[in-house]
Design an enzyme around this catalytic site. Structure first.
Site, PDB file in Angstrom:
ATOM      1  N   TYR A  74       0.691  -1.148  -0.098  1.00  0.00           N
ATOM      2  CA  TYR A  74      -0.017   0.022   0.004  1.00  0.00           C
ATOM      3  C   TYR A  74       0.765   1.373  -0.008  1.00  0.00           C
ATOM      4  CZ  TYR A  74      -3.713  -3.223   1.354  1.00  0.00           C
ATOM      5  OH  TYR A  74      -4.557  -4.122   1.207  1.00  0.00           O
TER       6      TYR A  74
ATOM      7  N   HIS B 174      -9.053   1.019  -6.029  1.00  0.00           N
ATOM      8  CA  HIS B 174      -8.310   0.220  -5.306  1.00  0.00           C
ATOM      9  C   HIS B 174      -6.880   0.490  -5.294  1.00  0.00           C
ATOM     10  CE1 HIS B 174     -11.771  -2.256  -4.043  1.00  0.00           C
ATOM     11  NE2 HIS B 174     -12.229  -2.068  -5.110  1.00  0.00           N
ATOM     12  N   ILE B 175      -6.045   0.685  -4.324  1.00  0.00           N
ATOM     13  CA  ILE B 175      -4.516   1.014  -4.372  1.00  0.00           C
ATOM     14  C   ILE B 175      -3.870  -0.164  -5.003  1.00  0.00           C
ATOM     15  CG2 ILE B 175      -2.367   1.508  -3.112  1.00  0.00           C
ATOM     16  CD1 ILE B 175      -4.607   2.648  -0.804  1.00  0.00           C
ATOM     17  N   SER B 176      -4.058  -1.328  -4.576  1.00  0.00           N
ATOM     18  CA  SER B 176      -3.553  -2.487  -5.031  1.00  0.00           C
ATOM     19  C   SER B 176      -4.413  -3.121  -6.354  1.00  0.00           C
ATOM     20  CB  SER B 176      -3.477  -3.712  -4.015  1.00  0.00           C
ATOM     21  OG  SER B 176      -4.772  -4.281  -3.623  1.00  0.00           O
TER      22      SER B 176
ATOM     23  N   ASP C  68     -26.068  -1.035  -2.808  1.00  0.00           N
ATOM     24  CA  ASP C  68     -27.183  -0.640  -2.702  1.00  0.00           C
ATOM     25  C   ASP C  68     -27.209   0.806  -2.250  1.00  0.00           C
ATOM     26  OD1 ASP C  68     -28.387  -2.976  -3.420  1.00  0.00           O
ATOM     27  OD2 ASP C  68     -29.099  -3.632  -1.294  1.00  0.00           O
TER      28      ASP C  68
HETATM   29  O1  CA2 Z   1      -5.912  -2.231  -2.864  1.00  0.00           O
HETATM   30  C1  CA2 Z   1      -6.930  -1.573  -2.221  1.00  0.00           C
HETATM   31  O2  CA2 Z   1      -7.000  -0.347  -1.949  1.00  0.00           O
HETATM   32  C2  CA2 Z   1      -7.952  -2.370  -1.246  1.00  0.00           C
HETATM   33  O3  CA2 Z   1      -9.154  -1.779  -1.200  1.00  0.00           O
HETATM   34  C3  CA2 Z   1      -7.487  -2.153   0.295  1.00  0.00           C
HETATM   35  C4  CA2 Z   1      -8.065  -3.237   1.183  1.00  0.00           C
HETATM   36  C5  CA2 Z   1      -8.504  -4.574   0.413  1.00  0.00           C
HETATM   37  O4  CA2 Z   1      -9.075  -5.599   1.397  1.00  0.00           O
HETATM   38  C6  CA2 Z   1      -8.717  -4.632  -0.862  1.00  0.00           C
HETATM   39  O5  CA2 Z   1      -9.000  -5.988  -1.230  1.00  0.00           O
HETATM   40  C7  CA2 Z   1      -8.134  -3.904  -1.609  1.00  0.00           C
HETATM   41  C8  CA2 Z   1      -7.153  -3.286   2.563  1.00  0.00           C
HETATM   42  C9  CA2 Z   1      -6.894  -2.084   3.049  1.00  0.00           C
HETATM   43  C10 CA2 Z   1      -6.107  -2.415   4.115  1.00  0.00           C
HETATM   44  O6  CA2 Z   1      -5.195  -1.272   4.108  1.00  0.00           O
HETATM   45  C11 CA2 Z   1      -4.160  -1.214   4.821  1.00  0.00           C
HETATM   46  C12 CA2 Z   1      -3.384  -0.054   4.729  1.00  0.00           C
HETATM   47  C13 CA2 Z   1      -1.955  -0.083   5.478  1.00  0.00           C
HETATM   48  C14 CA2 Z   1      -1.694  -1.216   6.286  1.00  0.00           C
HETATM   49  C15 CA2 Z   1      -2.537  -2.204   6.355  1.00  0.00           C
HETATM   50  C16 CA2 Z   1      -3.730  -2.321   5.776  1.00  0.00           C
END
Ligand code: CA2
Length: 138
Positions: A23, A98-100, A85
């Protein structure tokens, strides 16, 4: 001036503190300052919550007034019919971010309940995805 809300869902308050390999190493608060300086012609507002109902309430609150919503619902993207919804129930268009790259990760991340209710999706381009989503509303 266009009014845009950026919403981050659960755990995204931890950005910049853990899992930097997935992230990145920047806090969203720091990145939000950059976004504002890059888009002075837009009125940008930021909201983060770890609670599904609070995210839904916020979408209802702004969803007939704002010009756009940029939404990273985090893990709720893969679980929440209620959030899907909420997106359908408002007039304001929503871009999913989504970041990833959710498609290069575990299978359970490949489906988002939100995508079909959004005008588009940006996934895997890091924090830059938020800037690109804002570009859609310019
Ligand atoms: O890639 C993304 O932006 C996600 O929405 C991030 C979610 C994940 O469940 C999705 O599948 C993809 C998770 C967010 C967790 O964010 C963190 C950031 C820093 C450290 C730990 C978790």
């Amino acid at each position: 001036m266009k009014k845009i809300l950026i919403i981050n869902g659960p755990n995204l308050n931890l950005l910049g503190t853990r899992e930097p390999e997935v992230y990145g190493s920047q806090t969203f608060e720091a990145y939000f300052e950059l976004l504002k300086s890059e888009s002075p012609e837009m009125d940008l507002v930021y909201f983060q919550s770890n609670h599904e109902g609070a995210l839904i309430d916020k979408i209802h609150e702004v969803g007939f007034d704002y010009d756009g919503i940029v939404l990273n619902a985090g893990g709720y993207s893969h679980t929440s019919v209620a959030l899907a919804d909420a997106i359908s129930s408002v007039k304001t268009p929503v871009v999913e971010v989504h970041i990833s790259n959710i498609h290069s990760r575990e299978a359970f991340r490949h489906h988002s309940f939100l995508t079909s209710r959004c005008v588009g999706i940006i996934s895997g381009l890091g924090l830059k995805g938020y800037a690109l989503a804002l570009g859609y509303f310019k």
